[in-house]
Each structure stands twice: as structure tokens, then as C-alpha cells.
Design an enzyme around this catalytic site. Structure first.
Site, PDB file in Angstrom:
ATOM      1  N   ARG A  50       0.973  -6.326  12.450  1.00 32.29           N
ATOM      2  CA  ARG A  50       0.560  -5.315  13.482  1.00 32.29           C
ATOM      3  C   ARG A  50       0.760  -6.377  14.873  1.00 32.29           C
ATOM      4  O   ARG A  50       0.516  -6.256  16.226  1.00 32.29           O
ATOM      5  CB  ARG A  50      -1.377  -5.521  13.032  1.00 32.29           C
ATOM      6  CG  ARG A  50      -0.494  -4.348  12.331  1.00 32.29           C
ATOM      7  CD  ARG A  50      -1.889  -3.302  12.436  1.00 32.29           C
ATOM      8  NE  ARG A  50      -1.793  -1.466  11.876  1.00 32.29           N
ATOM      9  CZ  ARG A  50      -2.301  -0.765  11.542  1.00 32.29           C
ATOM     10  NH1 ARG A  50      -3.927  -0.796  12.264  1.00 32.29           N
ATOM     11  NH2 ARG A  50      -2.215   0.477  11.117  1.00 32.29           N
ATOM     12  N   ARG A  85       2.320   0.933  10.483  1.00 35.61           N
ATOM     13  CA  ARG A  85       1.790   1.624   9.197  1.00 35.61           C
ATOM     14  C   ARG A  85       3.481   1.636   8.277  1.00 35.61           C
ATOM     15  O   ARG A  85       4.277   2.163   8.450  1.00 35.61           O
ATOM     16  CB  ARG A  85       1.521   2.603   9.608  1.00 35.61           C
ATOM     17  CG  ARG A  85       0.666   3.313   7.862  1.00 35.61           C
ATOM     18  CD  ARG A  85      -0.100   4.332   8.110  1.00 35.61           C
ATOM     19  NE  ARG A  85      -0.185   4.947   9.398  1.00 35.61           N
ATOM     20  CZ  ARG A  85      -1.694   4.356   9.379  1.00 35.61           C
ATOM     21  NH1 ARG A  85      -2.731   4.133   8.036  1.00 35.61           N
ATOM     22  NH2 ARG A  85      -3.139   4.537  10.807  1.00 35.61           N
ATOM     23  N   ARG A 110       0.930  -1.052   0.556  1.00 39.02           N
ATOM     24  CA  ARG A 110       0.035  -0.169   0.044  1.00 39.02           C
ATOM     25  C   ARG A 110       0.822   1.075   0.213  1.00 39.02           C
ATOM     26  O   ARG A 110       2.006   1.558   1.094  1.00 39.02           O
ATOM     27  CB  ARG A 110      -0.816  -0.033   1.794  1.00 39.02           C
ATOM     28  CG  ARG A 110      -1.969  -0.924   1.048  1.00 39.02           C
ATOM     29  CD  ARG A 110      -2.953  -1.103   2.208  1.00 39.02           C
ATOM     30  NE  ARG A 110      -3.568  -2.569   2.310  1.00 39.02           N
ATOM     31  CZ  ARG A 110      -4.730  -2.336   2.995  1.00 39.02           C
ATOM     32  NH1 ARG A 110      -4.637  -1.789   4.678  1.00 39.02           N
ATOM     33  NH2 ARG A 110      -5.590  -3.284   3.067  1.00 39.02           N
ATOM     34  N   SER A 121     -10.079  -5.738  10.197  1.00 38.81           N
ATOM     35  CA  SER A 121     -10.958  -5.865   9.484  1.00 38.81           C
ATOM     36  C   SER A 121     -12.429  -6.722   9.140  1.00 38.81           C
ATOM     37  O   SER A 121     -11.563  -6.969   8.314  1.00 38.81           O
ATOM     38  CB  SER A 121     -11.030  -4.022   8.631  1.00 38.81           C
ATOM     39  OG  SER A 121     -11.093  -3.247   9.551  1.00 38.81           O
ATOM     40  N   GLU A 179      -6.040  -0.691  15.372  1.00 32.32           N
ATOM     41  CA  GLU A 179      -6.733  -1.950  14.177  1.00 32.32           C
ATOM     42  C   GLU A 179      -6.028  -3.232  14.109  1.00 32.32           C
ATOM     43  O   GLU A 179      -4.347  -3.215  14.006  1.00 32.32           O
ATOM     44  CB  GLU A 179      -7.562  -1.006  13.374  1.00 32.32           C
ATOM     45  CG  GLU A 179      -7.693  -1.746  12.437  1.00 32.32           C
ATOM     46  CD  GLU A 179      -8.077  -1.730  10.990  1.00 32.32           C
ATOM     47  OE1 GLU A 179      -8.132  -2.741  10.133  1.00 32.32           O
ATOM     48  OE2 GLU A 179      -7.989  -0.655  10.808  1.00 32.32           O
TER      49      GLU A 179
END
Length: 430
Positions: free
Chosen positions: A391, A277, A262, A352, A349
Site C-alpha cells: 500500500r 487488496r 489473508r 492501524s 488505510e
């Protein structure tokens, strides 16, 4: 992708759904373009009928020896043919404009999605586990003494730039163990089928899973046109693109462990320290393709699968349902699972889980044949992280940190670490 017939039938409901997301009304613009397209198609059909009629009369005029009428009709046929071609081209252009417009409009939220503007309006639906108490000040993952030898940001920056990391030694092995543990759990206990999927995909796959055209800047494209996957949701979901499945084949439940890429467009200055990130990371993805009547229950099942991973690892978490203002473009409903990270003293997070309804299925024309007969229907598609591996590594390291700089690792990982249960302060497994 929205159903144009549903917008025609109830434009007020369509605009109301957009308003819940904070979007401007779009029905008038959509229906105006749709009306122009349909009018052009009707005009082309009328001109085609006139062309066909004149074509039949040409022969009759020739047979009668009426040369003037023959030439007039022949010219008329030629004119109508050109007129039909031009109007069909205009209709195709209007159709392309309509499809592009619809492709840029977000999915309609489910009725039970809470109204809100941003993440502050998300609603907690579950909390699990006791947050660890420390007799020292806990630090972030990259500051733990035993982690530092195995988390090399400097070398990664030298080779690749910012937002990359090289994991080494014991830390790399724990990271790999987490991914293997997740995949094995999903396959052996949760009934998912493991897939080793490509990480390079075509435009059609990105478009079908709602990543294009709106979010192209969030992903990386190669010079020959392939896209690096932002998540294996793309190849797993698009694996049924263009298919008409038997109803008995549903549900299809898939999982894959892949690299993900990403660009993190728009995230400048956020989470710049550590590996929270990154431009390149690993994720274990879950994808389900279901009958429309089963999709809501399937989402709850998938949430349970993701939560179960954290429970086996002993990581405290909470689950929230996202409000309308925080929900992703293609989602109809999303649950975020957030792991407790002591170093930041907050939840972050880690998964999801979203249902898109038939939003993606319409874009990629994925249907099923009802067992009782009747017209094929669009499937429903769902996706969720099960989990983000990096994560999860952060959460495991921070929750297990000890005063001497070592880390107590979850017992669930011991079979993948040769029975070792501790990352020592020197950065080795013991």
C-alpha cells in the site's frame, strides 16, 4: 480474553462496554455458565471430602471385625470416587465452554474511543502534507505508464489466481527499497529490535493473539495444522506467551518484515483492480509489550513511528481514531493512518496501530513481576503496521506520477536505489 472476576464484580459495566460495540448483553450468559462451573467444582470437593472420610473409616471397621460396615464403607468409597471423577469431568467441560464463550467476546473499548456505527463515524485527529496538484488527470497505480511493465497481474493470475501480483524489474526494486527503508528507520531511529520471524505458527499463537477461534476463516491453514500468519503481530506478540517477565525488561519493542496471508473472506467485489487488496502481501510490523501504566503513551509513540515513515517519504496522510463500530475484535483503541492516493482521490488505510490492553496477555498468560514485589501482573500488548509495504508502494507511485507516465520517487529511497530518483515512462530507474 476478559477477566471473569471483573464481570462478576460489575456485570453492568461489562454489558455497557459490549453495547458500545453494538453487541448484545452477555453478562447473564457468562455468569450463569460460571455459576454452574463453580457449583460443580464445589460439589466435587464435597464428594471428595466424603470419600476421604469414608476411606479413613474403612480401616477402623476392618479393625473392629465389622465386615458388614467394612463392605458398606468400601462400596461408598468406590461410589464417591466415581462421583468425584464424573463431577470433575463435568466441571472441566463447563470450564472449557466458559473459556470458549469468553474467547469470542470482543475487547472493551477505552473510554475515549468515539461512539459510532462504521468508518463514517471515525474521527480525524491529524492531517499532514499537501495533496499534490496535477495538470493532468492522475490515474491509479496500475495504470501509470512506467509502472505497467513491472506490475504483472496476468501472470500472477495464471500461477495463483485472483488477488495476486508479480512485481518485476524496477517496480520490484522500489517495493524492496521501501521495506528496507522502513526497517532501517524503525531500528536506527525508533529503537525497535529487528526480528526475522516465522510465517508459519501454531494454534496457540493464533489463539493468543485473538485470531482464533472467531476468525479462522480469515486465514490460511496448512494440511498439517500450521497457520500462515495474517501479520507478524502473531509471532512477535506470542514470543512472550507463557512468560513471566521482569518489570525491568519492559517495554519490549519489536519489528519484522514478513510476507502476510489473508483469505479476504467477505471482501468479494471490493478493490478487485490493482494491488490494494491481496491474498499475499508484505508488511513491516511493530509490536510493543509494556507495563500497563505505559501502554497509552506507547500507542502514541507507535503512531508517531508510523506517521514518520510517511513524512520521510513525503506522502500526505491523515490519522483517525476508529469509532466503536469500526474497531477490530481485540482492540481497546485503534488509530488508522490513511495515505492520500490521487488515483482514487481519497485516503486509504496504510497502518492501524492498536492497543489491546491485557486482552491478549490473558489469552496467552503473559505476565511481569513488579519490581517492588507482589503478585505477577498481565502485560499490555500493542501492534501496528509500520507500514504495509504494498500500500505504501501504491501511495508513492500515485503521488509521484508525472504527465509523461514517469514517477518521481522520494529522496529517502535514493540510498536504496543506487542513487536513482525516477521511474521512467519506460519502466526503468534513472
Amino acid at each position: 480474553m476478559h477477566d471473569i472476576r471483573a464481570i462478576r464484580d460489575n456485570p453492568e459495566a461489562f454489558d455497557a462496554a459490549l453495547a458500545r460495540r453494538g453487541e448484545a448483553a452477555m453478562s447473564q450468559a457468562v455468569l450463569s455458565l460460571d455459576a454452574a462451573r463453580r457449583a460443580k467444582i464445589a460439589a466435587a470437593e464435597t464428594a471428595k471430602a466424603e470419600q476421604n472420610k469414608a476411606s479413613k473409616e474403612v480401616g477402623a471397621a476392618k479393625a473392629k471385625g465389622d465386615e458388614a460396615e467394612f463392605e458398606r464403607l468400601r462400596a461408598l468409597v468406590s461410589d464417591k470416587k466415581a462421583e468425584v471423577a464424573a463431577m470433575n469431568a463435568e466441571a472441566q467441560e463447563l470450564d472449557a465452554q466458559l473459556i470458549d464463550m469468553l474467547a469470542r467476546i470482543p475487547n472493551s473499548p477505552a473510554d475515549d474511543v468515539p461512539q459510532g456505527d462504521d468508518e463514517g463515524d471515525n474521527v480525524e485527529v491529524k492531517s499532514w502534507g499537501e495533496k499534490p496538484s496535477f495538470d493532468f488527470k492522475p490515474v491509479e497505480h496500475y495504470e501509470i505508464k512506467g509502472v505497467k511493465p513491472g506490475m504483472d497481474f496476468e501472470t500472477a493470475a495464471k500461477t495463483s489466481g485472483a488477488r495476486f501480483v508479480m512485481l518485476k524489474g524496477a517496480v520490484a526494486r522500489v517495493h524492496r527499497a521501501l521495506a528496507q527503508f522502513m526497517i532501517d528507520t524503525h531500528v536506527d531511529e525508533n529503537g525497535l529490535t529487528e526480528v526475522n520471524s516465522p510465517v508459519l505458527v501454531r494454534d496457540e499463537a493464533m489463539y493468543g493473539t485473538d485470531k482464533l477461534p472467531k476468525f479462522g476463516e480469515d486465514s490460511y491453514q496448512t494440511t498439517n495444522g500450521w497457520w500462515l500468519v495474517p501479520t507478524s503481530e502473531v509471532p512477535l506478540t506470542y514470543s512472550v506467551g507463557g512468560d513471566t517477565l521482569e518489570e525491568s525488561a519492559l517495554p519490549i519493542r519489536l519489528t519484522a518484515h514478513t510476507l502476510c496471508f489473508r483469505s479476504e473472506a467477505g471482501s468479494a467485489g471490493r478493490d478487485t483492480a490493482g494491488m490494494l487488496r491481496q491474498h499475499q502481501f508484505e508488511k513491516v510490523e511493530m509490536v510493543s509489550v509494556t507495563h500497563p501504566d505505559q501502554s497509552d503513551a506507547e500507542q502514541q509513540r507507535m503512531v508517531g513511528c508510523a506517521e514518520g515513515i510517511l513524512e520521510k517519504l513525503g506522502v500526505p496522510y491523515r490519522t483517525v481514531i476508529l469509532c466503536t463500530g469500526d474497531m477490530g475484535f481485540g482492540a481497546r483503541r485503534t488509530y488508522d493512518i490513511e495515505a492520500w492516493v490521487p488515483g482514487q482521490n481519497c485516503y486509504r488505510e496504510i497502518s492501524s496501530v492498536s492497543t489491546t490492553g491485557d486482552f491478549q496477555a490473558r489469552r496467552m498468560n503473559a505476565r511481569f513481576k513488579p519490581e517492588g514485589g507482589g503478585k505477577p501482573q498481565f502485560v499490555h500488548t500493542l501492534n501496528g503496521s509500520g507500514l504495509a509495504v504494498g500500500r505504501c508502494l501504491i501511495a508513492v507511485l500515485e503521488n509521484g506520477q508525472q504527465a509523461d507516465g514517469s514517477v518521481k520517487l522520494p529522496d529517502a529511497l535514493a540510498p536504496y536505489l543506487g542513487g536513482k530518483t525516477t521511474l521512467t515512462a519506460e519502466g526503468v530507474l534513472a
